[in-house]
Design a protein around this motif. Sequence first.
Motif, mmCIF file in Angstrom:
data_model
loop_
_atom_site.group_PDB
_atom_site.id
_atom_site.type_symbol
_atom_site.label_atom_id
_atom_site.label_comp_id
_atom_site.label_asym_id
_atom_site.label_seq_id
_atom_site.Cartn_x
_atom_site.Cartn_y
_atom_site.Cartn_z
ATOM 1 N N ILE A 17 0.822 -1.202 0.000
ATOM 2 C CA ILE A 17 0.000 0.000 0.000
ATOM 3 C C ILE A 17 0.860 1.258 0.000
ATOM 4 O O ILE A 17 0.492 2.284 -0.589
ATOM 5 N N ILE A 18 2.022 1.187 0.659
ATOM 6 C CA ILE A 18 2.935 2.335 0.669
ATOM 7 C C ILE A 18 3.525 2.541 -0.715
ATOM 8 O O ILE A 18 3.568 3.671 -1.238
ATOM 9 N N ARG A 19 3.974 1.447 -1.340
ATOM 10 C CA ARG A 19 4.553 1.568 -2.682
ATOM 11 C C ARG A 19 3.527 2.128 -3.663
ATOM 12 O O ARG A 19 3.831 3.018 -4.465
ATOM 13 N N MET A 20 2.303 1.600 -3.583
ATOM 14 C CA MET A 20 1.252 2.072 -4.472
ATOM 15 C C MET A 20 0.919 3.540 -4.193
ATOM 16 O O MET A 20 0.750 4.340 -5.125
ATOM 17 N N GLY A 21 0.863 3.895 -2.913
ATOM 18 C CA GLY A 21 0.539 5.261 -2.540
ATOM 19 C C GLY A 21 1.584 6.254 -3.013
ATOM 20 O O GLY A 21 1.243 7.332 -3.527
ATOM 21 N N VAL A 22 2.855 5.892 -2.851
ATOM 22 C CA VAL A 22 3.923 6.778 -3.310
ATOM 23 C C VAL A 22 3.859 6.956 -4.830
ATOM 24 O O VAL A 22 4.006 8.064 -5.353
ATOM 25 N N ARG A 23 3.618 5.859 -5.532
ATOM 26 C CA ARG A 23 3.479 5.951 -6.998
ATOM 27 C C ARG A 23 2.344 6.904 -7.381
ATOM 28 O O ARG A 23 2.500 7.759 -8.260
ATOM 29 N N GLN A 24 1.210 6.753 -6.719
ATOM 30 C CA GLN A 24 0.053 7.583 -7.061
ATOM 31 C C GLN A 24 0.308 9.055 -6.767
ATOM 32 O O GLN A 24 -0.147 9.934 -7.510
ATOM 33 N N VAL A 25 1.045 9.319 -5.698
ATOM 34 C CA VAL A 25 1.384 10.703 -5.355
ATOM 35 C C VAL A 25 2.338 11.310 -6.375
ATOM 36 O O VAL A 25 2.199 12.474 -6.770
ATOM 37 N N LEU A 26 3.314 10.505 -6.831
ATOM 38 C CA LEU A 26 4.364 11.041 -7.690
ATOM 39 C C LEU A 26 4.023 11.014 -9.178
ATOM 40 O O LEU A 26 4.596 11.784 -9.959
ATOM 41 N N GLU A 27 3.115 10.138 -9.586
ATOM 42 C CA GLU A 27 2.801 10.005 -11.020
ATOM 43 C C GLU A 27 2.383 11.313 -11.699
ATOM 44 O O GLU A 27 2.817 11.590 -12.819
ATOM 45 N N PRO A 28 1.558 12.142 -11.052
ATOM 46 C CA PRO A 28 1.138 13.373 -11.732
ATOM 47 C C PRO A 28 2.225 14.456 -11.786
ATOM 48 O O PRO A 28 2.040 15.471 -12.474
ATOM 49 N N VAL A 29 3.326 14.256 -11.072
ATOM 50 C CA VAL A 29 4.361 15.294 -10.979
ATOM 51 C C VAL A 29 5.252 15.235 -12.219
ATOM 52 O O VAL A 29 5.843 14.194 -12.520
ATOM 53 N N SER A 30 5.365 16.335 -12.911
ATOM 54 C CA SER A 30 5.983 16.328 -14.247
ATOM 55 C C SER A 30 7.479 16.059 -14.240
ATOM 56 O O SER A 30 8.020 15.521 -15.210
ATOM 57 N N ASP A 31 8.169 16.419 -13.145
ATOM 58 C CA ASP A 31 9.634 16.284 -13.148
ATOM 59 C C ASP A 31 10.126 15.067 -12.359
ATOM 60 O O ASP A 31 11.319 14.919 -12.119
ATOM 61 N N ILE A 32 9.195 14.190 -11.938
ATOM 62 C CA ILE A 32 9.567 13.018 -11.139
ATOM 63 C C ILE A 32 8.930 11.773 -11.743
ATOM 64 O O ILE A 32 7.764 11.781 -12.125
ATOM 65 N N GLU A 33 9.704 10.688 -11.824
ATOM 66 C CA GLU A 33 9.190 9.431 -12.360
ATOM 67 C C GLU A 33 9.614 8.271 -11.467
ATOM 68 O O GLU A 33 10.805 8.115 -11.155
ATOM 69 N N VAL A 34 8.658 7.462 -11.030
ATOM 70 C CA VAL A 34 8.971 6.224 -10.293
ATOM 71 C C VAL A 34 9.265 5.150 -11.328
ATOM 72 O O VAL A 34 8.377 4.714 -12.061
ATOM 73 N N ILE A 35 10.518 4.721 -11.414
ATOM 74 C CA ILE A 35 10.910 3.772 -12.453
ATOM 75 C C ILE A 35 10.805 2.317 -12.001
ATOM 76 O O ILE A 35 10.813 1.407 -12.828
ATOM 77 N N ALA A 36 10.724 2.097 -10.673
ATOM 78 C CA ALA A 36 10.625 0.719 -10.163
ATOM 79 C C ALA A 36 10.321 0.760 -8.676
ATOM 80 O O ALA A 36 10.433 1.808 -8.036
ATOM 81 N N ASP A 37 9.947 -0.407 -8.133
ATOM 82 C CA ASP A 37 9.825 -0.517 -6.684
ATOM 83 C C ASP A 37 10.321 -1.891 -6.251
ATOM 84 O O ASP A 37 10.499 -2.799 -7.074
ATOM 85 N N ALA A 38 10.577 -2.028 -4.959
ATOM 86 C CA ALA A 38 11.090 -3.280 -4.404
ATOM 87 C C ALA A 38 10.525 -3.465 -3.012
ATOM 88 O O ALA A 38 10.319 -2.496 -2.276
ATOM 89 N N SER A 39 10.279 -4.737 -2.641
ATOM 90 C CA SER A 39 9.703 -5.021 -1.327
ATOM 91 C C SER A 39 10.721 -5.595 -0.347
ATOM 92 O O SER A 39 10.441 -5.691 0.849
ATOM 93 N N THR A 40 11.889 -5.983 -0.833
ATOM 94 C CA THR A 40 12.952 -6.532 0.019
ATOM 95 C C THR A 40 14.297 -6.004 -0.466
ATOM 96 O O THR A 40 14.401 -5.462 -1.567
ATOM 97 N N THR A 41 15.338 -6.206 0.327
ATOM 98 C CA THR A 41 16.668 -5.774 -0.102
ATOM 99 C C THR A 41 17.156 -6.597 -1.294
ATOM 100 O O THR A 41 17.852 -6.076 -2.165
ATOM 101 N N THR A 42 16.790 -7.871 -1.348
ATOM 102 C CA THR A 42 17.166 -8.694 -2.501
ATOM 103 C C THR A 42 16.590 -8.102 -3.779
ATOM 104 O O THR A 42 17.296 -7.923 -4.780
ATOM 105 N N GLU A 43 15.303 -7.778 -3.752
ATOM 106 C CA GLU A 43 14.670 -7.165 -4.915
ATOM 107 C C GLU A 43 15.320 -5.830 -5.256
ATOM 108 O O GLU A 43 15.524 -5.498 -6.431
ATOM 109 N N LEU A 44 15.637 -5.050 -4.232
ATOM 110 C CA LEU A 44 16.256 -3.741 -4.456
ATOM 111 C C LEU A 44 17.552 -3.876 -5.235
ATOM 112 O O LEU A 44 17.756 -3.215 -6.271
#
Length: 209
Positions: free
Chosen positions: A12-39
Motif C-alpha cells: 500500500i505504501i509503494r502504491m501510494g507513493v506511486r500515485q502521489v508522484l505520477e502526476p508530478v511532471s519532473d519526477i518518475e517512479v521507475i521501479a519498486d522493491a519489497s525486500t533488499t534482494t529485490e532492491l
Amino acid sequence: MIKILVADNHPIIRMGVRQVLEPVSDIEVIADASTTTELFQQLETLTPDIVLLEMDIPEINGIATLRKLKKEHPSIKVIIYSGQSEDVYALSTIRAGAFGYLSKASDVDYILSAIRKVSAGSMFITNELAQRLAFDESTQKPRRFFRKLSTREVEVLKLLASGKRNKEVALGLDLNEKTVSTYKARLMRKLNVDNIVDLLQQAKALELY
C-alpha cells in the motif's frame, strides 16, 4: 526528470507513493522493491537518481542496506522513508550516508521538496526535526546520550530493544556474536548501566521500542 526507486515492504505504501508522484511532471517512479534482494536486483539493470528506502525493509537492517547501497552504487542518493522516531534515526541515517530522512507522517509537499532538494545535491531534513534538534541541547537527557553512540551502536541497541538475541542481532547486521557482545558492553558503559534491563530502559528513553 528525477528517477525514483521505491523500496518498501508494504504494498500500500509503494502504491501510494506511486500515485502521489505520477502526476508530478519532473519526477518518475521507475521501479519498486519489497525486500533488499529485490532492491539490489533492480539496481543491476536500473540507475535511479534517488532510492526512497524504508528504514525497516526486510532481510537486512535499513542502515546496513544504506551502507551497502552507497558502497556498490555511490552515485545513487538515498532518502530514508520511515515510521521510526525522527530524533533518533535521522542523524544515524545521515551519518551512514543518507541525503535525507522523511517521516511517513510527512505531507506530500515535504516528499516532493525532499526529492527535488536531494536531486540537486543538498541534504534534507524536515522543519520539525530541525526545530526539535535546536531545542534539546541542554534539556533532554536521552538525546545527549544518543550523541555518544555510533551509528552501529544505535543499530545494535535497536535490535536488542526489539527482543533480538545476540545471534539474531549478529545475523541482522552481518556481524559475529562476539562483536555483538562487545557492542553490548560498550553500550552499557556509554549509557552508564550495568545490566541488560537497565540498558533496555535506556533504549526506551531513546524511543527505540
